[in-house]
Design a protein around this motif. Structure first.
Motif, PDB file in Angstrom:
ATOM      1  N   VAL A 124       0.844  -1.214   0.000  1.00 29.73           N
ATOM      2  CA  VAL A 124       0.000   0.000   0.000  1.00 29.73           C
ATOM      3  C   VAL A 124       0.872   1.254   0.000  1.00 29.73           C
ATOM      4  O   VAL A 124       0.552   2.250  -0.652  1.00 29.73           O
ATOM      5  CB  VAL A 124      -0.978   0.006   1.205  1.00 29.73           C
ATOM      6  N   LEU A 125       1.996   1.185   0.730  1.00 28.59           N
ATOM      7  CA  LEU A 125       2.935   2.309   0.781  1.00 28.59           C
ATOM      8  C   LEU A 125       3.429   2.657  -0.620  1.00 28.59           C
ATOM      9  O   LEU A 125       3.523   3.824  -0.991  1.00 28.59           O
ATOM     10  CB  LEU A 125       4.125   1.939   1.676  1.00 28.59           C
ATOM     11  N   ASP A 126       3.708   1.615  -1.420  1.00 24.71           N
ATOM     12  CA  ASP A 126       4.254   1.841  -2.750  1.00 24.71           C
ATOM     13  C   ASP A 126       3.261   2.448  -3.724  1.00 24.71           C
ATOM     14  O   ASP A 126       3.655   2.993  -4.747  1.00 24.71           O
ATOM     15  CB  ASP A 126       4.801   0.530  -3.330  1.00 24.71           C
ATOM     16  N   SER A 127       1.967   2.321  -3.425  1.00 23.58           N
ATOM     17  CA  SER A 127       0.976   2.931  -4.311  1.00 23.58           C
ATOM     18  C   SER A 127       0.852   4.430  -4.054  1.00 23.58           C
ATOM     19  O   SER A 127       0.303   5.163  -4.862  1.00 23.58           O
ATOM     20  CB  SER A 127      -0.389   2.247  -4.145  1.00 23.58           C
ATOM     21  N   SER A 128       1.384   4.919  -2.900  1.00 24.22           N
ATOM     22  CA  SER A 128       1.257   6.355  -2.592  1.00 24.22           C
ATOM     23  C   SER A 128       2.590   7.073  -2.377  1.00 24.22           C
ATOM     24  O   SER A 128       2.648   8.291  -2.444  1.00 24.22           O
ATOM     25  CB  SER A 128       0.393   6.550  -1.331  1.00 24.22           C
TER      26      SER A 128
END
Length: 519
Positions: A34-38
């Motif tokens: 999820v971190l990598d999507s933002s």
């Protein structure tokens, strides 16, 4: 690593240290994903400047990940049956680390985009499988607690992403936003394998539904590109957007017809026959679309109209995590004892209150007033994901949970993109309308306007400079009114969503979700 498929005996829940380590490992994998999507959002200027492309081209770093991710998420059910959920989960982590390394090493924008496509594609099964493995680790009565731990990571990561991405870009170099995945991923893969390798799900060789997969790629890819390019190309006034829209609709219709008639569909649409699955998915997806759309508008409004820096805007948004983190374990604990529909309704009521409060904002709003609804929103977030996920997955046999989690996450992610596009377009349109209405009050016929002009010119300004100041004030006011219109509409829609929640059936309090055996 050697993997073996075991008989479909109901698995015993984990206990003690294994349960703690398993929960941490699965949550860390989700956090990384999820971190990598933002995380790349705030680093686009640094990446595009370093690789010699425009910031507009730089946004493909985000788009390429989201398109590939959206296509691979609903394939989770089919891939799980083919390879087993533990094997698929760990392979997903390892390939994600490889793709992250390639992203950091990318010498050009085209290589970076290709690496991000790979990263998004292999990340797809990670979130739904983490839900499935986590639910199998806890007793059915503690499933709410399992979802609470899972929910906390999905709530914290989007808040941490922009803050961490900005800090890394300012203090180090942008490749490190990808390299930080490596230690997290290695630990998550090792811990997951050491605990779950003897808990593999049954596998069976299924034929590849190539037509269904092709149609999925076409309609999801067309829709995502349409949503990403729509605003830039003035939506349906652009031939390109019209072609993308028509392609998405036609491919989607063929996809639904084909999948419903296929013996081994790549996406199991029969899940929508369950009232709880369909009602829960619609409620969580529309709610998520509204939240995500507003999550884009609020910081943009603060930065473009009220003069906030990216860091300050991030600080205004950060309090959403406080109550979300504090309340999630409590919600998880009480969920088996109360009606999940009541908790979800409370979440929507709080969301409605939050957006009604924001609809009262003016261009003179102070930081304290901005933060109050943001803090309250955290409580709504804690009561939003956990009960609705519980409703969606209730009554599903264990072999269907990866497919149900994959499909529900896919629809939710799609609605996040749709919500963002609709909100930003609506904001532009409403701001333009308010600007036109406000300029009607300028001119020599309006004494207040004449007085304002005299006041500015008496300070030594030329007539043109005075006009420019007034026009700037009108633009800020129009943009603020446009944003508050969207907040008000969102509040009304959240109240309407409460009715949708009550169309689902109540869940038996003793076992909201049984991941160890079918109801």
């Amino acid at each position: 690593m050697s993997f073996t498929s075991h008989s479909p005996q109901p698995l015993m829940p984990l206990t003690g240290g294994k349960l703690v380590l398993g929960t941490v490992a699965l949550s860390l994998a989700v956090f990384m994903n999820v971190l990598d999507s933002s995380i790349a959002n705030v680093s686009i200027p640094a990446i595009s400047g370093d690789l010699g492309v425009s910031p507009q081209q730089g946004t493909w770093v985000i788009t390429s990940f989201s398109v590939a991710n959206a296509i691979s998420v609903p394939l989770t059910g089919w891939l799980t049956q083919r390879f087993g959920q533990v094997r698929l989960f760990i392979t997903s982590i390892i390939l994600f680390l490889l793709a992250s390394t390639l992203c950091g090493l990318a010498p050009s924008m085209s290589v970076l985009i290709a690496a991000r496509v790979l990263q998004g594609a292999v990340a797809g099964p990670m979130i739904p499988l983490s839900q499935s493995l986590l639910l199998g680790s806890y007793t059915p009565a503690k499933s709410g607690m399992a979802l609470a731990f899972w929910g906390m990571t999905t709530l914290v990561a989007p808040i941490m992403g922009p803050l961490l991405g900005g800090w890394i870009s300012d203090n180090y170099t942008w490749p490190w936003i990808f390299y930080i995945n490596i230690p997290i991923g290695i630990f998550a893969a090792w811990a997951t394998w050491s605990i779950y390798h003897k808990r593999e799900s049954m596998t069976r060789k299924l034929p590849i539904d190539t037509i269904g997969l092709s149609l999925l790629v076409i309609w999801v890819g067309s829709l995502q590109l349409m949503l990403d390019k729509g605003k830039e190309l003035d939506w349906f006034n652009s031939t390109e957007v019209v072609i993308l829209g028509v392609t998405a609709v036609v491919a989607f219709i063929y996809f639904v017809i084909w999948e419903l008639g296929h013996k081994h569909p790549v996406v199991d649409l029969s899940l929508f026959k369950s009232r709880n699955f369909s009602g829960g998915v619609v409620a969580i997806s529309i709610g998520y679309g509204l939240v995500f759309g507003n999550l884009v508008i609020l910081p943009l409004w603060l930065q473009t109209q009220l003069g906030y820096t990216a860091t300050l805007a991030g600080e205004v948004m950060a309090p959403v995590g406080v109550l979300a983190i504090l309340l999630s374990p409590f919600i998880g604990k009480i969920l088996p004892k109360v009606d999940a529909r009541l908790v979800a309704s409370t979440a929507f009521a709080i969301f409605a209150l939050v957006f009604f409060m924001r609809s009262e904002f003016t261009q003179n709003v102070d930081t304290g007033t901005l933060m109050i609804p943001t803090l309250l929103q955290g409580a709504a977030m804690a009561m939003f994901f956990i009960p609705l996920t519980s409703i969606i997955l209730s009554g599903q046999p264990p072999d269907k949970i990866p497919a149900a989690a994959g499909l529900s996450n896919f629809v939710r992610i799609m609605f996040g993109g749709i919500g963002t596009s609709i909100s930003s377009t609506l904001w532009d349109n409403r701001s333009t309308l308010h600007h036109a209405q406000l300029t009607e009050f300028t001119g020599s016929h309006n004494p207040a306007f004449v007085q304002a002009m005299h006041g500015l010119m008496s300070q030594g300004m030329s007539e043109e400079a005075a006009w420019a100041v007034i026009d700037h004030n009108i633009t800020v006011q129009a943009s603020t009114q446009g944003a508050t219109d969207i907040f008000w509409i969102s509040a009304v829609l959240f109240l309407m969503l409460i009715a949708l929640v009550w169309l689902t059936k109540p869940i038996r309090s003793s076992a909201p979700i049984d991941a160890g055996g079918a109801h």
